[in-house]
Design a protein around this motif. Structure first.
Motif, PDB file in Angstrom:
ATOM      1  N   UNK A  81      72.069  49.985  61.775  1.00  0.00           N
ATOM      2  CA  UNK A  81      72.561  50.363  63.095  1.00  0.00           C
ATOM      3  C   UNK A  81      71.504  50.955  64.014  1.00  0.00           C
ATOM      4  N   UNK A  82      71.682  50.727  65.304  1.00  0.00           N
ATOM      5  CA  UNK A  82      70.788  51.288  66.311  1.00  0.00           C
ATOM      6  C   UNK A  82      70.862  52.811  66.233  1.00  0.00           C
ATOM      7  N   UNK A  83      69.727  53.462  66.095  1.00  0.00           N
ATOM      8  CA  UNK A  83      69.666  54.919  66.075  1.00  0.00           C
ATOM      9  C   UNK A  83      70.070  55.557  64.764  1.00  0.00           C
ATOM     10  N   UNK A  84      70.288  54.763  63.704  1.00  0.00           N
ATOM     11  CA  UNK A  84      70.716  55.306  62.412  1.00  0.00           C
ATOM     12  C   UNK A  84      69.515  55.865  61.643  1.00  0.00           C
ATOM     13  N   UNK A  85      69.678  57.082  61.130  1.00  0.00           N
ATOM     14  CA  UNK A  85      68.633  57.676  60.299  1.00  0.00           C
ATOM     15  C   UNK A  85      68.616  56.944  58.958  1.00  0.00           C
ATOM     16  N   UNK A  86      67.433  56.595  58.442  1.00  0.00           N
ATOM     17  CA  UNK A  86      67.381  55.685  57.294  1.00  0.00           C
ATOM     18  C   UNK A  86      67.705  56.267  55.914  1.00  0.00           C
ATOM     19  N   UNK A  87      67.777  57.581  55.749  1.00  0.00           N
ATOM     20  CA  UNK A  87      68.069  58.110  54.408  1.00  0.00           C
ATOM     21  C   UNK A  87      69.173  59.166  54.486  1.00  0.00           C
ATOM     22  N   UNK A  88      70.391  58.679  54.517  1.00  0.00           N
ATOM     23  CA  UNK A  88      71.568  59.546  54.597  1.00  0.00           C
ATOM     24  C   UNK A  88      72.558  59.096  53.536  1.00  0.00           C
ATOM     25  N   UNK A  89      73.228  60.049  52.923  1.00  0.00           N
ATOM     26  CA  UNK A  89      74.281  59.711  51.976  1.00  0.00           C
ATOM     27  C   UNK A  89      75.308  60.831  51.947  1.00  0.00           C
ATOM     28  N   UNK A  90      76.357  60.610  51.211  1.00  0.00           N
ATOM     29  CA  UNK A  90      77.368  61.636  51.004  1.00  0.00           C
ATOM     30  C   UNK A  90      76.908  62.578  49.907  1.00  0.00           C
ATOM     31  N   UNK A  91      77.505  63.763  49.867  1.00  0.00           N
ATOM     32  CA  UNK A  91      77.385  64.629  48.693  1.00  0.00           C
ATOM     33  C   UNK A  91      78.503  64.200  47.760  1.00  0.00           C
ATOM     34  N   UNK A  92      78.162  63.991  46.514  1.00  0.00           N
ATOM     35  CA  UNK A  92      79.117  63.447  45.564  1.00  0.00           C
ATOM     36  C   UNK A  92      79.685  64.543  44.669  1.00  0.00           C
ATOM     37  N   UNK A  93      80.922  64.389  44.299  1.00  0.00           N
ATOM     38  CA  UNK A  93      81.563  65.270  43.326  1.00  0.00           C
ATOM     39  C   UNK A  93      82.066  64.390  42.190  1.00  0.00           C
ATOM     40  N   UNK A  94      81.591  64.677  41.003  1.00  0.00           N
ATOM     41  CA  UNK A  94      82.024  63.932  39.827  1.00  0.00           C
ATOM     42  C   UNK A  94      83.001  64.800  39.041  1.00  0.00           C
ATOM     43  N   UNK A  95      84.114  64.232  38.662  1.00  0.00           N
ATOM     44  CA  UNK A  95      85.101  64.954  37.864  1.00  0.00           C
ATOM     45  C   UNK A  95      85.502  64.112  36.670  1.00  0.00           C
ATOM     46  N   UNK A  96      86.093  64.759  35.711  1.00  0.00           N
ATOM     47  CA  UNK A  96      86.732  64.027  34.632  1.00  0.00           C
ATOM     48  C   UNK A  96      88.070  63.535  35.157  1.00  0.00           C
ATOM     49  N   UNK A  97      88.612  62.521  34.539  1.00  0.00           N
ATOM     50  CA  UNK A  97      89.969  62.076  34.880  1.00  0.00           C
ATOM     51  C   UNK A  97      91.003  62.855  34.080  1.00  0.00           C
ATOM     52  N   UNK A  98      90.589  63.379  32.950  1.00  0.00           N
ATOM     53  CA  UNK A  98      91.518  64.064  32.048  1.00  0.00           C
ATOM     54  C   UNK A  98      90.975  65.461  31.738  1.00  0.00           C
ATOM     55  N   UNK A  99      91.824  66.481  31.903  1.00  0.00           N
ATOM     56  CA  UNK A  99      91.480  67.859  31.562  1.00  0.00           C
ATOM     57  C   UNK A  99      92.457  68.353  30.511  1.00  0.00           C
ATOM     58  N   UNK A 100      91.957  69.147  29.557  1.00  0.00           N
ATOM     59  CA  UNK A 100      92.829  69.596  28.474  1.00  0.00           C
ATOM     60  C   UNK A 100      93.932  70.548  28.920  1.00  0.00           C
ATOM     61  N   UNK A 101      93.723  71.241  30.024  1.00  0.00           N
ATOM     62  CA  UNK A 101      94.724  72.200  30.500  1.00  0.00           C
ATOM     63  C   UNK A 101      95.232  71.783  31.875  1.00  0.00           C
ATOM     64  N   UNK A 102      96.544  71.773  32.014  1.00  0.00           N
ATOM     65  CA  UNK A 102      97.164  71.377  33.285  1.00  0.00           C
ATOM     66  C   UNK A 102      96.721  72.280  34.428  1.00  0.00           C
ATOM     67  N   UNK A 103      96.565  73.572  34.157  1.00  0.00           N
ATOM     68  CA  UNK A 103      96.157  74.520  35.201  1.00  0.00           C
ATOM     69  C   UNK A 103      94.769  74.185  35.739  1.00  0.00           C
ATOM     70  N   UNK A 104      93.871  73.761  34.864  1.00  0.00           N
ATOM     71  CA  UNK A 104      92.516  73.397  35.296  1.00  0.00           C
ATOM     72  C   UNK A 104      92.547  72.158  36.184  1.00  0.00           C
ATOM     73  N   UNK A 105      93.324  71.168  35.774  1.00  0.00           N
ATOM     74  CA  UNK A 105      93.428  69.944  36.577  1.00  0.00           C
ATOM     75  C   UNK A 105      94.028  70.250  37.940  1.00  0.00           C
ATOM     76  N   UNK A 106      95.073  71.059  37.987  1.00  0.00           N
ATOM     77  CA  UNK A 106      95.710  71.389  39.263  1.00  0.00           C
ATOM     78  C   UNK A 106      94.793  72.225  40.143  1.00  0.00           C
ATOM     79  N   UNK A 107      94.060  73.171  39.553  1.00  0.00           N
ATOM     80  CA  UNK A 107      93.128  73.997  40.335  1.00  0.00           C
ATOM     81  C   UNK A 107      92.035  73.128  40.952  1.00  0.00           C
ATOM     82  N   UNK A 108      91.513  72.193  40.175  1.00  0.00           N
ATOM     83  CA  UNK A 108      90.483  71.295  40.694  1.00  0.00           C
ATOM     84  C   UNK A 108      91.037  70.434  41.825  1.00  0.00           C
TER      85      UNK A 108
END
Length: 134
Positions: free
Chosen positions: A67-94
């Motif tokens: 794109x016109x005027x686009x800075x060449x090195x930009x990205x999102x900040x990523x958050x990686x999580x597990x899909x499964x947590x052993x405790x329901x409270x932990x999953x809900x808090x996340x």
């Protein structure tokens, strides 16, 4: 790392543009795919991010956007999580903290020097939160 650059002469480093702005560090205009030399401004970063198309797994990269005027090195900040947590409270808090960051927390982005996420990115990310289970 950014603060250390203040105390050394002739240092060249790479870091978030937010830190450079907050510490009044000099920044470089980089040449993008179109041959334009672009500074890392919020506008130039937003232009670059607007070209990223999120696939099903939400992992996307657009090295050197066209794109016109686009800075060449930009990205999102990523958050990686597990899909499964052993405790329901932990999953809900996340899920709760990520839901806040994707909704109400977006209002703080500009104040902190970041870009708010595009509505499409927020919507897709909120959908992905449902994959986090206990």
């Amino acid at each position: 790392m950014s603060a250390q650059m203040l105390y050394s002469e002739g240092v060249i480093g790479y870091g978030e543009s937010v830190y450079a702005r907050n510490l009044n560090l000099s920044v470089a205009a980089l040449e993008n795919r179109r041959g334009e030399f672009v500074l890392p401004t919020p506008q130039a970063s937003a232009l670059a991010l607007s070209e990223i198309k999120l696939p099903e797994n939400l992992r996307a990269f657009e090295p050197d956007p066209a794109g016109v005027g686009a800075y060449p090195i930009v990205t999102y900040s990523w958050i990686l999580t597990y899909r499964q947590y052993p405790k329901a409270a932990a999953a809900e808090a996340l899920r709760a903290v990520l839901r806040w960051a994707l909704t109400k927390g977006q209002a703080l982005a500009k104040e902190m020097g970041y870009l708010p996420l595009a509505e499409t990115v927020v919507a897709r990310s909120l959908e992905a939160l449902q994959l986090i289970q206990s």
